[in-house]
Design an enzyme around this catalytic site. Structure first.
Site, PDB file in Angstrom:
ATOM      1  N   LYS A 191      38.513  48.648  31.182  1.00  0.00           N
ATOM      2  CA  LYS A 191      37.253  48.335  31.870  1.00  0.00           C
ATOM      3  C   LYS A 191      36.497  47.336  31.033  1.00  0.00           C
ATOM      4  O   LYS A 191      36.670  47.272  29.806  1.00  0.00           O
ATOM      5  CB  LYS A 191      36.412  49.606  32.028  1.00  0.00           C
ATOM      6  CG  LYS A 191      35.374  49.504  33.115  1.00  0.00           C
ATOM      7  CD  LYS A 191      35.981  49.723  34.488  1.00  0.00           C
ATOM      8  CE  LYS A 191      34.980  49.550  35.605  1.00  0.00           C
ATOM      9  NZ  LYS A 191      35.551  49.938  36.910  1.00  0.00           N
ATOM     10  N   GLY A 238      24.313  54.266  48.304  1.00  0.00           N
ATOM     11  CA  GLY A 238      24.808  52.914  48.045  1.00  0.00           C
ATOM     12  C   GLY A 238      25.200  52.256  49.350  1.00  0.00           C
ATOM     13  O   GLY A 238      25.610  52.929  50.318  1.00  0.00           O
ATOM     14  N   GLY A 259      26.967  49.008  49.145  1.00  0.00           N
ATOM     15  CA  GLY A 259      27.691  47.850  48.645  1.00  0.00           C
ATOM     16  C   GLY A 259      29.111  47.851  49.182  1.00  0.00           C
ATOM     17  O   GLY A 259      29.389  48.416  50.253  1.00  0.00           O
ATOM     18  N   ASN A 260      30.013  47.253  48.434  1.00  0.00           N
ATOM     19  CA  ASN A 260      31.383  47.097  48.899  1.00  0.00           C
ATOM     20  C   ASN A 260      32.015  48.433  49.318  1.00  0.00           C
ATOM     21  O   ASN A 260      32.566  48.550  50.420  1.00  0.00           O
ATOM     22  CB  ASN A 260      32.224  46.417  47.809  1.00  0.00           C
ATOM     23  CG  ASN A 260      33.694  46.381  48.153  1.00  0.00           C
ATOM     24  OD1 ASN A 260      34.463  47.211  47.692  1.00  0.00           O
ATOM     25  ND2 ASN A 260      34.086  45.451  49.003  1.00  0.00           N
TER      26      ASN A 260
END
Ligand code: NAD
Length: 428
Positions: free
Chosen positions: A107, A219, A221-222
């Site tokens: 990451k 959320g 988002g994507n």
């Protein structure tokens, strides 16, 4: 993040320790797997548009590469810390193992807020991140991807910088690239769709008719947008979404009990997944506090924003009606909240299983890029469905057989696979 004392790395280690105990792992394997194999922390000087130089802090952590090159996203976030990146890299190792793809865990991140950066500044930052790491990452060692607040354009700038340094084309260096520039069809949908594929299988198991269910999402988002898309396609009814409001520096939940048109909501949402608070009211949504998404009377909760959202403090505000929590985000539920959810019998589909669709499709992208041959969208999404379904069924079968909470079952399968790879290589 709503608790300054919260440390995701400590949480990831605690989860690992529990799995190691259940598996009765030997001490050397425990010591090896509870920390990352390699870590890079560096500064990135960026020339800003006004001519000044600003120094950003960058990270890359490679937790484990026994099963293949490290794989994991790069997050741009003002509160990014090395411990967050360590935790996320560890979760990537288990994620790749649970869906059984030949990759390890990594990451990366940069401590920054892209809201405050022009596109040119973002480009220089992306190129700076790659220059700092070009010797330590690559298609055969460590393959980055997008994560929170990074997108396909950032990936393309990073690829371009890497190829300029290496003097050759390496489309398999990074994933999440734009389609037509080495990206895979289906990648934008993959994580959100993957979440819903596991929900579909879980509902089948519990005998719940998905078409009669309602859901609340944290959320927009994507992950959340595509999870909602597939959920609606399968007949589910989303009634609440929440998102971050950058201007007010707080989150809001938007509720519409009779459901909503995803396309309309998308048309009033910016590139960071922020829904326009004023316009959403005009569409008939109720505007509530950020925490309200968790308190909705729904069958399904999908935390798909950040870590540390369902905690010992707020877990009891979850409605008794909730049967399934599908963790779209990484690390949204703390071990304290897990204890309560376990007691209540809520089926929690753990993050590294539920959101593994992203890395699975990234793996498909890497395969396509390395071959320089690209598949049709249906082929990619078909392969994704097969991988996610098989992974969910393997975990749930193991869990049912051994009477385990699903997170424990997933951990046992993953840690065992990684430990075996380390042993087979003669590392431990
Ligand atoms: P994104 O940046 O596209 O969207 C994040 C969303 O969360 C935005 O709508 C934002 O407004 C909202 N948000 C941020 N802080 C919030 C808060 N405090 N309360 C409510 N909403 C908040 O990010 P994404 O790619 O959708 O990723 C979401 C999560 O899923 C992250 O934990 C990420 O690590 C994880 N994940 C993403 C992928 C992927 O392929 N994108 C894969 C695996 C896991």
């Amino acid at each position: 993040m709503n608790d300054m004392a919260y440390n995701p790395y400590k949480m990831a280690q605690r989860q690992f320790d529990d799995a190691a105990e259940l598996l009765d792992l030997d001490q050397a394997t425990r010591d090896f797997l509870r920390v990352p194999m390699r870590e890079y922390q560096f500064t990135i000087p960026v020339r800003m548009d006004d001519g000044s130089i600003k120094i950003f802090r960058g990270f890359r952590v490679q937790h484990n590469d026994a099963r293949g090159p490290s794989k994991g996203g790069i997050r741009f976030h003002p509160q990014e810390t090395i411990d967050t990146v360590r935790a996320l890299s560890m979760w990537m190792t288990w994620k790749c193992a649970v869906v059984d793809i030949p990759l390890g865990g990594g990451k990366g991140g940069v401590c920054c807020d892209p809201h405050d950066l022009s596109l040119l500044e973002q480009e220089r930052l992306c190129r700076g991140w790659v220059r700092a790491l070009a010797k330590n990452i690559g298609p055969l060692t460590d393959v980055p991807a997008p994560d929170v607040m990074t997108n396909s354009q950032h990936m393309l700038w990073m690829l371009d910088e890497y190829e300029a340094i290496r003097g050759a084309k390496y489309p398999g260096f990074i994933t999440g690239k734009p389609v037509g520039m080495g990206g895979s069809l289906g990648r934008v949908e993959a994580t959100g769709y993957g979440v819903m594929i596991t929900v579909r299988e879980a509902m089948k198991e519990l005998g719940i008719d998905l078409q009669n269910t309602t859901a609340s999402f944290q959320g927009f988002g994507n992950v959340s947008q595509y999870a909602i898309e597939l959920y609606q396609q399968m007949g589910g009814n989303p009634v609440c979404v929440s998102c971050w409001n950058q201007g007010e520096q707080k989150s809001y939940s938007f509720v519409k009990k009779d459901g909503f048109e995803l396309k309309t909501l998308l048309s009033i949402t910016d590139q960071f997944g922020e829904i326009d608070k004023n316009r959403v009211q005009e569409l008939g949504f109720e505007v509530l506090e950020g925490s309200a998404w968790l308190e909705q009377e729904v069958d399904l909760l999908v935390p798909a924003a950040l870590e540390n959202q369902i905690t010992g403090e707020n877990v009891r505000s979850i409605s008794k009606r909730v049967k399934i929590i599908a963790e779209g985000a990484n690390g949204p539920t703390t071990p304290e909240a897990d204890v309560v959810l376990k007691e209540r019998g809520v089926l929690v589909i753990p993050d590294f299983l539920a959101n593994a669709g992203g890395v699975t499709c990234s793996y498909f992208e890497q395969v396509q890029s390395n071959q320089n041959y690209y598949w049709a969208k249906e082929e990619t999404l078909g392969k994704l469905d097969l991988k996610m379904t098989n992974a969910y069924l393997a975990v749930s079968e193991f869990g049912n057989k051994n009477k385990l909470y699903l997170r424990d079952a997933a951990y046992m399968i993953s840690v065992d696979r990684v430990a075996n790879a380390c042993r087979a290589r003669g590392w431990v």
